[in-house]
Design a protein around this motif. Structure first.
Motif, mmCIF file in Angstrom:
data_model
loop_
_atom_site.group_PDB
_atom_site.id
_atom_site.type_symbol
_atom_site.label_atom_id
_atom_site.label_comp_id
_atom_site.label_asym_id
_atom_site.label_seq_id
_atom_site.Cartn_x
_atom_site.Cartn_y
_atom_site.Cartn_z
ATOM 1 N N PRO A 120 2.361 -3.691 -11.685
ATOM 2 C CA PRO A 120 1.079 -3.913 -12.379
ATOM 3 C C PRO A 120 -0.055 -3.048 -11.824
ATOM 4 C CG PRO A 120 2.164 -6.001 -11.936
ATOM 5 C CD PRO A 120 2.922 -4.959 -11.188
ATOM 6 N N THR A 121 -0.119 -2.915 -10.493
ATOM 7 C CA THR A 121 -1.169 -2.090 -9.892
ATOM 8 C C THR A 121 -0.988 -0.620 -10.258
ATOM 9 O OG1 THR A 121 -1.307 -3.626 -8.023
ATOM 10 C CG2 THR A 121 -2.266 -1.449 -7.716
ATOM 11 N N LEU A 122 0.253 -0.134 -10.227
ATOM 12 C CA LEU A 122 0.524 1.255 -10.590
ATOM 13 C C LEU A 122 0.180 1.529 -12.053
ATOM 14 C CD1 LEU A 122 3.908 1.825 -8.716
ATOM 15 C CD2 LEU A 122 1.700 2.855 -8.167
ATOM 16 N N ILE A 123 0.495 0.572 -12.934
ATOM 17 C CA ILE A 123 0.184 0.741 -14.358
ATOM 18 C C ILE A 123 -1.326 0.794 -14.571
ATOM 19 C CG2 ILE A 123 0.310 -0.372 -16.619
ATOM 20 C CD1 ILE A 123 3.079 -1.404 -15.805
ATOM 21 N N ALA A 124 -2.052 -0.105 -13.889
ATOM 22 C CA ALA A 124 -3.513 -0.117 -14.023
ATOM 23 C C ALA A 124 -4.112 1.192 -13.509
ATOM 24 C CB ALA A 124 -4.096 -1.303 -13.262
ATOM 25 N N LYS A 125 -3.576 1.682 -12.388
ATOM 26 C CA LYS A 125 -4.063 2.935 -11.831
ATOM 27 C C LYS A 125 -3.756 4.105 -12.766
ATOM 28 C CE LYS A 125 -3.512 5.919 -7.769
ATOM 29 N NZ LYS A 125 -2.767 6.135 -6.508
ATOM 30 N N ASN B 112 0.828 -1.211 0.000
ATOM 31 C CA ASN B 112 0.000 0.000 0.000
ATOM 32 C C ASN B 112 0.860 1.258 0.000
ATOM 33 O OD1 ASN B 112 -2.360 -1.473 0.025
ATOM 34 N ND2 ASN B 112 -2.525 -1.493 2.253
ATOM 35 N N LEU B 113 1.927 1.244 0.790
ATOM 36 C CA LEU B 113 2.824 2.398 0.840
ATOM 37 C C LEU B 113 3.477 2.627 -0.520
ATOM 38 C CD1 LEU B 113 4.332 4.595 2.390
ATOM 39 C CD2 LEU B 113 6.024 2.865 3.052
ATOM 40 N N SER B 114 3.909 1.556 -1.153
ATOM 41 C CA SER B 114 4.553 1.668 -2.463
ATOM 42 C C SER B 114 3.595 2.232 -3.503
ATOM 43 C CB SER B 114 5.078 0.302 -2.905
ATOM 44 O OG SER B 114 5.658 0.371 -4.190
ATOM 45 N N VAL B 115 2.338 1.760 -3.476
ATOM 46 C CA VAL B 115 1.343 2.235 -4.446
ATOM 47 C C VAL B 115 1.006 3.707 -4.196
ATOM 48 C CG1 VAL B 115 -1.051 1.988 -5.205
ATOM 49 C CG2 VAL B 115 0.366 -0.041 -4.881
ATOM 50 N N ALA C 62 -5.623 -6.169 -8.233
ATOM 51 C CA ALA C 62 -4.643 -5.766 -7.231
ATOM 52 C C ALA C 62 -4.736 -6.638 -5.990
ATOM 53 C CB ALA C 62 -4.851 -4.286 -6.851
ATOM 54 N N ALA C 63 -6.014 -6.922 -5.571
ATOM 55 C CA ALA C 63 -6.202 -7.750 -4.373
ATOM 56 C C ALA C 63 -5.669 -9.147 -4.595
ATOM 57 C CB ALA C 63 -7.690 -7.796 -3.994
ATOM 58 N N TYR D 281 5.806 4.307 -5.980
ATOM 59 C CA TYR D 281 7.170 3.769 -6.008
ATOM 60 C C TYR D 281 7.103 2.379 -6.637
ATOM 61 C CZ TYR D 281 11.813 2.373 -4.435
ATOM 62 O OH TYR D 281 13.112 1.943 -4.387
ATOM 63 N N PRO D 282 7.540 2.264 -7.888
ATOM 64 C CA PRO D 282 7.376 0.979 -8.575
ATOM 65 C C PRO D 282 8.330 -0.100 -8.072
ATOM 66 C CG PRO D 282 8.605 2.510 -9.956
ATOM 67 C CD PRO D 282 8.169 3.282 -8.747
ATOM 68 N N THR D 283 7.780 -1.284 -7.874
ATOM 69 C CA THR D 283 8.563 -2.481 -7.574
ATOM 70 C C THR D 283 8.000 -3.609 -8.428
ATOM 71 O OG1 THR D 283 7.106 -3.266 -5.795
ATOM 72 C CG2 THR D 283 8.838 -1.709 -5.177
#
Length: 349
Positions: free
Chosen positions: A242-247, A228-231, A329-330, A235-237
């Protein structure tokens, strides 16, 4: 070697020298070596325990003095185990990690009656309820050891949970007899791990007694919080990309629609939006001759319904897309949590 050490070695009988050599070989054969207490374990039960451990651990019994000498000869830190060699003990060796060894030894312990003169390992409680004993002198014996007991409905009953002995106190003969009559077995019999040396580290039981489920849940919670902190920090990891790209895709689409950017990805929504706006404009023109044939007769009610339908469709599409992103994401987070937690626990259990 000093002269005193040479003289000491010379007076050691051959059988002791051979026993020490065998103990040294035993210690050097395992990645983890510990000391276990064996006091109070009947010989037959001890043999059964050794058989149950076959394949995962081995128990080696010897004289304490010879075990100490063997630990000194091996050195490499194993001599730290000497502080646990007192009373009736044995060496135990395994190639498993110390946590797995402790867990296995604790699981193998079984309840057993306690004898007069022994020290209570924990508080001894006689529980409330029917003892199943017919009225007689036994009610007095219960009361004598501190239990709240009386005759009720043709039987002797304990009226409330009664703590009859605290941990560390000695068991009297009267209490031992009462417990035996009630079938209460307040102690556990098994190999009592006192300490184990593994990979240069000395572990004690309180350091090895961890709740695996709680430990796993803590790791999963930490992984989830880190994700959650990364998203939120963008901050991509490998786990959050994948979650950041979708967002980012969802946000870019929203910006594109708002700015009316003519992109193939946005055209269906833009056309629907333009059509709704056109119908709204047509509804406000009184001269139908000025309107194309397909727009004549468009009313404000029709326009409102169209706009409402469009809005509903867009909201549904956005909701579906958001749900899909959330589900992805979940699912990914759950998979990552389990995988990361499994990796972290794999080295321990």
């Amino acid at each position: 070697m000093s002269e005193s050490e040479v003289r000491q070695t010379e007076v050691i009988p051959q059988w002791k020298r051979e026993e020490v050599d065998e103990l040294v070989d035993f210690i050097e054969s395992y990645e983890s070596v510990g000391v276990v207490g064996v006091a109070g374990i009947p010989s037959r039960q001890l043999q059964a325990m050794r058989r149950e451990l076959h394949g995962s651990a081995a128990v080696r019994m010897s004289r304490n003095t010879l075990a100490n000498r063997a630990l000194d000869e091996v050195d490499d830190g194993f001599e730290e185990l000497k502080e646990y060699i007192a009373g009736q003990v044995a060496l135990i060796g395994t190639n498993d990690n110390p946590f797995a060894l402790y867990k296995e030894l604790e699981a193998s312990k079984t309840p057993a009656p306690i004898n007069a003169g022994e020290v209570a390992p924990n508080d001894i409680v006689i529980p409330e309820g029917d003892t199943g004993v017919d009225p007689g002198p036994f009610v007095g014996e219960l009361q004598q050891v501190g239990a709240s007991a009386r005759i009720m409905d043709g039987s002797i009953k304990v009226t409330e949970d009664s703590n009859v002995l605290s941990a560390g106190e000695e068991v009297s003969e009267e209490l031992a007899n009462v417990l035996a009559e009630l079938g209460i077995e307040p102690k556990e019999v098994g190999l009592d791990l006192r300490g184990v040396f593994s990979e240069g580290v000395l572990f004690e039981p309180d350091e090895l007694a961890i709740d695996v489920d709680e430990y796993r849940a803590d790791i999963q919670s930490a992984v989830s919080a880190a994700t959650n902190l990364s998203v939120n920090a963008v901050y991509p990891t490998a786990q959050t990309a994948p979650t950041l790209i979708a967002k980012a895709t969802s946000e870019a689409k929203a910006v594109g629609l708002f700015a009316n950017i003519e992109s193939p990805d946005f055209m269906p929504e833009l056309i629907s939006k333009a059509d709704a706006q056109l119908r709204a404009l047509a509804a406000n023109i009184d001269d139908e001759e000025a309107l194309p044939e397909e727009l004549r007769g468009v009313s404000a009610a029709d326009t409102g319904a169209a706009e409402e339908e469009e809005s509903t469709d867009e909201e549904t599409a956005d909701a579906d897309e958001a749900d899909a992103d959330a589900d992805d994401a979940a699912a990914e987070d759950d998979g990552d949590d389990d995988e990361d937690a499994g990796d972290a626990l794999g080295s321990l259990f």
